[in-house]
Design a protein around this motif. Sequence first.
Motif, PDB file in Angstrom:
ATOM      1  N   HIS A 214      -0.498   3.467  -5.392  1.00  0.00           N
ATOM      2  CA  HIS A 214      -1.545   3.229  -4.388  1.00  0.00           C
ATOM      3  C   HIS A 214      -2.337   2.119  -4.807  1.00  0.00           C
ATOM      4  O   HIS A 214      -2.413   1.807  -6.178  1.00  0.00           O
ATOM      5  N   ASP A 224      -3.783   4.763   4.917  1.00  0.00           N
ATOM      6  CA  ASP A 224      -2.335   4.492   3.935  1.00  0.00           C
ATOM      7  C   ASP A 224      -2.850   3.353   2.959  1.00  0.00           C
ATOM      8  O   ASP A 224      -3.392   2.419   3.475  1.00  0.00           O
ATOM      9  N   PHE A 226      -0.799   2.816   0.197  1.00  0.00           N
ATOM     10  CA  PHE A 226       0.424   2.772  -0.857  1.00  0.00           C
ATOM     11  C   PHE A 226       0.484   1.125  -1.051  1.00  0.00           C
ATOM     12  O   PHE A 226       0.151   0.245  -0.238  1.00  0.00           O
ATOM     13  N   PRO A 228       2.763  -2.094  -1.312  1.00  0.00           N
ATOM     14  CA  PRO A 228       3.815  -2.605  -0.565  1.00  0.00           C
ATOM     15  C   PRO A 228       5.388  -1.788  -0.734  1.00  0.00           C
ATOM     16  O   PRO A 228       5.973  -1.813  -0.121  1.00  0.00           O
ATOM     17  N   ARG A 231       5.295   1.430   0.217  1.00  0.00           N
ATOM     18  CA  ARG A 231       5.385   1.599   1.746  1.00  0.00           C
ATOM     19  C   ARG A 231       6.722   1.176   2.392  1.00  0.00           C
ATOM     20  O   ARG A 231       7.109   1.952   3.168  1.00  0.00           O
ATOM     21  N   ASP A 232       7.188   0.184   1.761  1.00  0.00           N
ATOM     22  CA  ASP A 232       8.618  -0.025   2.285  1.00  0.00           C
ATOM     23  C   ASP A 232       9.646   1.031   1.966  1.00  0.00           C
ATOM     24  O   ASP A 232      10.517   1.489   2.878  1.00  0.00           O
ATOM     25  N   ARG A 235       8.102   4.122   4.724  1.00  0.00           N
ATOM     26  CA  ARG A 235       8.304   3.845   5.967  1.00  0.00           C
ATOM     27  C   ARG A 235       9.690   3.417   6.604  1.00  0.00           C
ATOM     28  O   ARG A 235      10.111   3.537   7.775  1.00  0.00           O
TER      29      ARG A 235
END
Length: 242
Positions: A214, A224, A226, A228, A231-232, A235
């Motif tokens: 985070h 959100d 997170f 990057p 997140r990648d 997501r």
Amino acid sequence: MTSDAFLGGKLHILQPREGYRAGVDAVLLAAAVPATPGQRVLELGCGAGAAILCLAARVPDLKLTGIERQPAMADLARRNGQGALDVICADLADLPLGVRQLQFDHVLANPPYYDRAASVSSDDPGREAAHGEHTPLARWVKVAGKRLAPKRQMTFIHRAERLPDLIRALPHDLGSVEVLPLAARMGRAADRIILRAHKNGRGAFRLHAPLILHEGVAHTHDGDSFVPKIRDVLRNGAPLEF
């Protein structure tokens, strides 16, 4: 039941509305497995299939097998796999002969986190089966090692405090061990680790720099947070390379 979206909606998993529900750990575990198309993959304790199906969503043409001892969860995994996941309802300590005759390119697992000799059991059977360590962690590691083909890889995610137990449990023929610590935020101690080891590996032990999940040093707002890279993974189904 609920139908829960993973990987930004690329995958939907049926899960019990109450009790154990797969989340971020399952996705991170799948992302850390460097599988390639055509390989054979085994998940020990697959639950409803979230981790191994997240892996399949990223890497096509895998031959997937899941072991799950709870009949209801095994049925859910079959439904979620839609024919692409061979689910065997069995205790990993007593695998059917057909599985013991197979070797796999990758074995992954998210074993129960809590040693019930030092913690309190959950009243929910599903949550207890997922969180309570009734089969010793050493047995999980031993079974994973036996099912690996030469030069192939096991990947586990677990609590950081259990890393010494994981390393002690590694059979002599599992080497090239590498560990990725996972920390919630900058400045915090890692509370999860991902461990990878190769059958017949001879590489030196590697302890990677912690991966921060985070942004910021504290949770300051809803939504959100997170970083990057994570997140990648969560997501878009990106691999977690290390």
